[in-house]
Scaffold this motif. Structure first.
Motif, PDB file in Angstrom:
ATOM      1  N   PRO A 111      11.404  39.824  77.484  1.00 28.26           N
ATOM      2  CA  PRO A 111      10.080  39.975  78.079  1.00 28.26           C
ATOM      3  C   PRO A 111       9.295  41.125  77.441  1.00 28.26           C
ATOM      4  O   PRO A 111       9.845  42.193  77.183  1.00 28.26           O
ATOM      5  N   ASP A 118       4.477  39.647  79.527  1.00 28.18           N
ATOM      6  CA  ASP A 118       5.355  38.717  80.232  1.00 28.18           C
ATOM      7  C   ASP A 118       5.739  39.262  81.598  1.00 28.18           C
ATOM      8  O   ASP A 118       5.737  40.468  81.823  1.00 28.18           O
ATOM      9  N   HIS A 119       6.162  38.363  82.481  1.00 29.95           N
ATOM     10  CA  HIS A 119       6.865  38.742  83.702  1.00 29.95           C
ATOM     11  C   HIS A 119       8.277  39.164  83.271  1.00 29.95           C
ATOM     12  O   HIS A 119       8.813  38.617  82.310  1.00 29.95           O
ATOM     13  N   ASP A 164      10.632  36.398  82.221  1.00 31.29           N
ATOM     14  CA  ASP A 164      10.277  35.503  81.112  1.00 31.29           C
ATOM     15  C   ASP A 164      10.792  36.072  79.800  1.00 31.29           C
ATOM     16  O   ASP A 164      11.034  37.259  79.661  1.00 31.29           O
ATOM     17  N   ASP A 165      10.948  35.206  78.828  1.00 31.19           N
ATOM     18  CA  ASP A 165      11.339  35.648  77.495  1.00 31.19           C
ATOM     19  C   ASP A 165      10.945  34.586  76.473  1.00 31.19           C
ATOM     20  O   ASP A 165      10.321  33.582  76.813  1.00 31.19           O
ATOM     21  N   GLN A 184       8.828  34.588  73.408  1.00 23.42           N
ATOM     22  CA  GLN A 184       7.493  34.345  72.874  1.00 23.42           C
ATOM     23  C   GLN A 184       7.611  34.128  71.374  1.00 23.42           C
ATOM     24  O   GLN A 184       8.331  34.854  70.693  1.00 23.42           O
TER      25      GLN A 184
END
Length: 162
Positions: free
Chosen positions: A131, A144-145, A148-149, A151
């Motif tokens: 994230p 990101d939150h 999340d991961d 990108q």
């Protein structure tokens, strides 16, 4: 090879945080026979003082980057790969008790030299495995939150030196 140190002792007598900082970096690069290698490590230690009702947390942040590339024989192409790591020491949070621990980024791409370093085209793919706590517009990364991961960013750039 290079190195730098910055030490700052917090001011006293005002209402703001009286923070002490120690920041450092060491880096080096080598280019020979068509290949290149670059490495750097950077760190920061903060000593954040208790101010009124606010208790700040001391931090130990660090990161490193390692990059290598090679000119392909009899061509104008230079493929490269870069790995970056940042340890945030829980300096970033989303406000709901979720911290950002660290960030691993892999970038791979190539430079095409049209006229040496006077005109070159670069294309690369950046992959952030973890994230991202804050938007990095220059890199193309979005915030990101913490859950999340992954990108992935495709970038292209043309550089002209005159």
């Amino acid at each position: 090879v290079g190195a730098a140190i910055h030490w700052e002792e917090g001011e006293t007598g005002d209402a703001a945080f009286n923070n002490d900082f120690l920041t450092w970096t060491v880096d080096g690069s080598i280019e020979t026979n068509g290949w290149n290698l670059y490495a750097a490590v950077v760190g920061q230690h903060t000593d954040l003082e208790h101010e009124g009702d606010v208790l700040a947390t001391d931090l130990d942040l660090y990161g490193f980057v390692l990059q290598g590339g090679i000119m392909l024989p009899d061509s104008s192409w230079e493929p490269f790969i870069r790995y970056e790591y940042i340890d945030f020491d829980d300096a970033f949070a989303d406000g709901f008790g979720n911290d950002y621990d660290d960030l691993d980024i892999l970038t791979f791409g190539a430079n095409y030299y049209l006229h040496g370093h006077d005109a070159k085209f670069t294309v690369d793919v950046l992959w952030a495995f973890d994230p991202v706590p804050v938007r990095q517009a220059g890199l193309g990364l979005q915030a990101d939150h913490p859950d999340d991961d992954d990108q992935v960013v495709l970038r292209a750039q043309f550089q002209l030196l005159f």
